[in-house]
Design an enzyme around this catalytic site. Sequence first.
Site, short mmCIF file in Angstrom:
data_model
loop_
_atom_site.label_atom_id
_atom_site.label_comp_id
_atom_site.label_asym_id
_atom_site.label_seq_id
_atom_site.Cartn_x
_atom_site.Cartn_y
_atom_site.Cartn_z
N THR A 220 0.82 -1.21 0.00
CA THR A 220 0.00 0.00 0.00
C THR A 220 0.85 1.26 0.00
OG1 THR A 220 -1.48 1.30 1.42
CG2 THR A 220 -0.16 -0.32 2.52
N TYR B 283 -1.59 0.64 10.47
CA TYR B 283 -1.83 -0.17 9.28
C TYR B 283 -0.61 -0.14 8.34
CZ TYR B 283 -3.43 -1.05 4.51
OH TYR B 283 -3.52 -1.48 3.23
#
Length: 326
Positions: free
Chosen positions: A115, A139
């Site tokens: 990501t 995250y």
Amino acid sequence: MILVTGGAGYIGSHTVRALEAAGFTPVILDNFSTGHRSFVGGTPLFEADICSPSDMHSVFAKYPIEGVLHFAGKALVPESYENPELYYRTNVTGGLNLLSAMKAHGVRHLIFSSTCATYGVPESVPITEAHPQRPINPYGETKRAFERALHWFNESCGLQYLSLRYFNAAGADASGQIGEDHDPETHLIPLALDAAAGRRHDVKIFGTDYPTPDGTCLRDYIHVSDLARAHVTGLRALLDGRVKSQPINLGTGRGYSVREVVESVRRVTGREFTVRETSRREGDPPVLVAAVDRARELLEWTAVESDLDRIVASAWKWLMVRPRSN
Ligand code: UFG
């Protein structure tokens, strides 16, 4: 066969269909914590949890797996603040369970769902793969940690991998059978569409004081079908030995502000809805836009379905047909 962990999830399910269309034979591994049984279709399914080392060994013992696409994981920034241990357990320990099982069974090719959240607040945009990685939320930190594990498994035992760093995945498959369906939903496009459909009172804009042209955050929205195609292309290149282990950004190279997304939703749906401007959300970098040269050069891949209105139109079509979860 190709093992697809998280193959019943949003990006995983689109990629399973792209793999099948390209002649691969996927097997889905999912524990349905966030995935959907209705997304599995006729694809072989191994219901299991990446957090269980024995589950991970069992799937490799059962199927002749030659490569792995690893989507399974937790992917919501707000939830990662509430429950960081869940993020470390799933994204790091769960991932290591997968790598141990691959090593034990001699499987050496992996594509990882990474990501743009691993970059943190960019020092320069567009963001290249060489940009420093300083995540600003749990995250992103867990995704980066697993990227580092891949690096060292490559150095120490010859694992061949690609870390595909997605920017903002959005949109839905043209079939209308699969699409984005998170619970809770936190992403801008489905929330704005819910407001347009009258399923929510309003959509909030988180922060209007960012150092951007209209004060709202800029993101690089990439159609999930473009992402799915990149996985197939990347897998072929990896299996054929045409690409070295490395990270590759997947985006369009163009950023849209939150206000521009809201305008697109109004334009595409033809509906009016209430927009509320509120304070910033924790963990949101002001601008995330990909440099996409590496994907173009190494994978001969560029986004072709990621025009913003087209993304929004596909997500709107999906919203109209999908079973209502709320
Ligand atoms: N936003 C709003 N209102 C909302 C929801 C979002 O204004 O109700 C804004 C956010 O502040 C952000 C933009 O819309 O500026 C996009 O937010 P999303 O939640 O749709 O997506 P994120 O950019 O937070 O998330 C994406 C990926 C994550 C990744 C993250 C990196 O989905 O996997 O980028 O920050 F971690």
